[in-house]
Scaffold this motif. Sequence first.
Motif, PDB file in Angstrom:
ATOM      1  N   ASP A  84      26.339  27.338  78.251  1.00 17.22           N
ATOM      2  CA  ASP A  84      27.727  26.891  78.205  1.00 17.22           C
ATOM      3  C   ASP A  84      28.072  25.896  79.314  1.00 17.22           C
ATOM      4  O   ASP A  84      29.243  25.577  79.515  1.00 17.22           O
ATOM      5  N   THR A  85      27.068  25.426  80.021  1.00 22.75           N
ATOM      6  CA  THR A  85      27.249  24.322  80.966  1.00 22.75           C
ATOM      7  C   THR A  85      26.301  23.210  80.556  1.00 22.75           C
ATOM      8  O   THR A  85      25.075  23.396  80.561  1.00 22.75           O
ATOM      9  N   ILE A  86      26.868  22.079  80.152  1.00 26.33           N
ATOM     10  CA  ILE A  86      26.061  20.978  79.631  1.00 26.33           C
ATOM     11  C   ILE A  86      26.458  19.679  80.323  1.00 26.33           C
ATOM     12  O   ILE A  86      27.485  19.611  81.006  1.00 26.33           O
ATOM     13  N   VAL A  87      25.643  18.660  80.117  1.00 29.54           N
ATOM     14  CA  VAL A  87      25.916  17.334  80.678  1.00 29.54           C
ATOM     15  C   VAL A  87      26.596  16.478  79.619  1.00 29.54           C
ATOM     16  O   VAL A  87      26.290  16.576  78.422  1.00 29.54           O
ATOM     17  N   CYS A 144      31.371  15.824  69.413  1.00 27.74           N
ATOM     18  CA  CYS A 144      30.384  16.768  69.932  1.00 27.74           C
ATOM     19  C   CYS A 144      30.014  17.741  68.835  1.00 27.74           C
ATOM     20  O   CYS A 144      30.884  18.322  68.203  1.00 27.74           O
ATOM     21  N   MET A 145      28.733  17.917  68.593  1.00 27.81           N
ATOM     22  CA  MET A 145      28.318  18.877  67.582  1.00 27.81           C
ATOM     23  C   MET A 145      28.294  20.267  68.182  1.00 27.81           C
ATOM     24  O   MET A 145      27.748  20.482  69.256  1.00 27.81           O
ATOM     25  N   GLY A 146      28.880  21.218  67.476  1.00 29.17           N
ATOM     26  CA  GLY A 146      28.840  22.606  67.919  1.00 29.17           C
ATOM     27  C   GLY A 146      28.627  23.503  66.726  1.00 29.17           C
ATOM     28  O   GLY A 146      28.941  23.142  65.599  1.00 29.17           O
ATOM     29  N   TRP A 147      28.091  24.687  66.957  1.00 26.86           N
ATOM     30  CA  TRP A 147      27.876  25.654  65.881  1.00 26.86           C
ATOM     31  C   TRP A 147      28.927  26.740  65.987  1.00 26.86           C
ATOM     32  O   TRP A 147      29.313  27.154  67.066  1.00 26.86           O
ATOM     33  N   PHE A 148      29.399  27.195  64.817  1.00 22.36           N
ATOM     34  CA  PHE A 148      30.381  28.265  64.832  1.00 22.36           C
ATOM     35  C   PHE A 148      29.919  29.364  63.889  1.00 22.36           C
ATOM     36  O   PHE A 148      29.101  29.144  63.000  1.00 22.36           O
ATOM     37  N   ASP A 149      30.473  30.569  64.081  1.00 20.31           N
ATOM     38  CA  ASP A 149      30.129  31.723  63.256  1.00 20.31           C
ATOM     39  C   ASP A 149      31.302  32.086  62.363  1.00 20.31           C
ATOM     40  O   ASP A 149      32.450  31.962  62.749  1.00 20.31           O
ATOM     41  N   SER A 150      31.010  32.566  61.156  1.00 22.81           N
ATOM     42  CA  SER A 150      32.062  32.998  60.245  1.00 22.81           C
ATOM     43  C   SER A 150      31.634  34.281  59.566  1.00 22.81           C
ATOM     44  O   SER A 150      30.455  34.589  59.484  1.00 22.81           O
ATOM     45  N   THR A 151      32.617  35.060  59.061  1.00 19.65           N
ATOM     46  CA  THR A 151      32.309  36.313  58.396  1.00 19.65           C
ATOM     47  C   THR A 151      32.984  36.370  57.047  1.00 19.65           C
ATOM     48  O   THR A 151      33.770  35.509  56.685  1.00 19.65           O
ATOM     49  N   VAL A 188      35.568  21.677  71.898  1.00 13.42           N
ATOM     50  CA  VAL A 188      34.771  21.168  73.013  1.00 13.42           C
ATOM     51  C   VAL A 188      34.437  19.710  72.724  1.00 13.42           C
ATOM     52  O   VAL A 188      33.944  19.391  71.637  1.00 13.42           O
ATOM     53  N   SER A 189      34.717  18.830  73.673  1.00  9.98           N
ATOM     54  CA  SER A 189      34.335  17.429  73.551  1.00  9.98           C
ATOM     55  C   SER A 189      33.187  17.156  74.511  1.00  9.98           C
ATOM     56  O   SER A 189      33.375  17.146  75.731  1.00  9.98           O
ATOM     57  N   CYS A 190      32.012  16.959  73.951  1.00  8.25           N
ATOM     58  CA  CYS A 190      30.841  16.703  74.792  1.00  8.25           C
ATOM     59  C   CYS A 190      30.880  15.312  75.423  1.00  8.25           C
ATOM     60  O   CYS A 190      30.071  15.011  76.306  1.00  8.25           O
ATOM     61  N   ALA A 191      31.810  14.476  74.961  1.00  8.29           N
ATOM     62  CA  ALA A 191      31.898  13.117  75.489  1.00  8.29           C
ATOM     63  C   ALA A 191      32.838  13.016  76.678  1.00  8.29           C
ATOM     64  O   ALA A 191      32.887  11.981  77.346  1.00  8.29           O
ATOM     65  N   VAL A 192      33.593  14.090  76.929  1.00  9.73           N
ATOM     66  CA  VAL A 192      34.586  14.060  78.004  1.00  9.73           C
ATOM     67  C   VAL A 192      34.310  15.209  78.971  1.00  9.73           C
ATOM     68  O   VAL A 192      34.417  16.379  78.586  1.00  9.73           O
ATOM     69  N   ILE A 227      33.360  26.794  78.567  1.00  8.87           N
ATOM     70  CA  ILE A 227      32.313  25.767  78.519  1.00  8.87           C
ATOM     71  C   ILE A 227      32.638  24.686  79.543  1.00  8.87           C
ATOM     72  O   ILE A 227      33.791  24.247  79.659  1.00  8.87           O
ATOM     73  N   THR A 228      31.620  24.267  80.271  1.00  7.12           N
ATOM     74  CA  THR A 228      31.778  23.203  81.263  1.00  7.12           C
ATOM     75  C   THR A 228      30.943  21.995  80.850  1.00  7.12           C
ATOM     76  O   THR A 228      29.733  22.125  80.606  1.00  7.12           O
ATOM     77  N   VAL A 229      31.594  20.843  80.745  1.00 12.33           N
ATOM     78  CA  VAL A 229      30.899  19.584  80.471  1.00 12.33           C
ATOM     79  C   VAL A 229      30.874  18.780  81.770  1.00 12.33           C
ATOM     80  O   VAL A 229      31.928  18.385  82.290  1.00 12.33           O
ATOM     81  N   LEU A 230      29.668  18.561  82.301  1.00 13.63           N
ATOM     82  CA  LEU A 230      29.511  17.863  83.576  1.00 13.63           C
ATOM     83  C   LEU A 230      29.365  16.355  83.352  1.00 13.63           C
ATOM     84  O   LEU A 230      28.755  15.929  82.357  1.00 13.63           O
TER      85      LEU A 230
END
Length: 204
Positions: free
Chosen positions: A139-142, A22-29, A170-174, A198-201
């Motif tokens: 934060d709720t995706i399919v 699952c592709m996700g974006w993160f922030d860094s400082t 987060v695993s968008c596949a599960v 985050i909720t993956v439906l």
Amino acid sequence: MKRKRGWWTIGLGVGLIVLSGCMGWFDSTTTTTNVPISTTQPTTNAPTTATQGELNIWLNPGVDTVEINSVFVDSGADATFNSIPVAAIKIESTLDMTKTGIYQIVYRAEAYGQKCDIVRYVTVIDETPPLASLNPGIDTIVEGSVWVDTGIHVLDNSLGDVIVTTEGYVSCAVPGEYMIKYLSSDESGNVTETYRYITVLPVE
């Protein structure tokens, strides 16, 4: 890094991370820098009165340990010469409310050729953790879609750098419930934890 309303707004860099397909974006400082101490004069058992001949000077009670970038109220000093009130004036101050450390304020009384000084020690501390809030996001995706981490917004009373790190995945596949924890740490080691759920439906 941008300044806003007397606080620093952390400019978060954006990077791409792949989490379990699952592709996700993160922030860094950025990293922090050392905070200098203005003086290392001890405050333990520091005198609150001083005498020179018939001249006496003393510190008025006050709050001498204060948070960084707050307002320090100088309660000053009073003096007498042979029991008669005389002026006690501030002649020197190293106080810098923008940096943690121990500082000196020197007061002096003079009368009939005599003079007497006394020192107030002011300790500037940073014990306030950063204020962090979640940036708005979806934060709720399919299952099988892409989740984008919109990160957090951080403010700190020190106006210094804040390091933000993240934990979790987060695993968008599960399908399921996931949590991302953000840790915001300022230069004095104060830490704030912020959570995103985050909720993956499942695909229907």
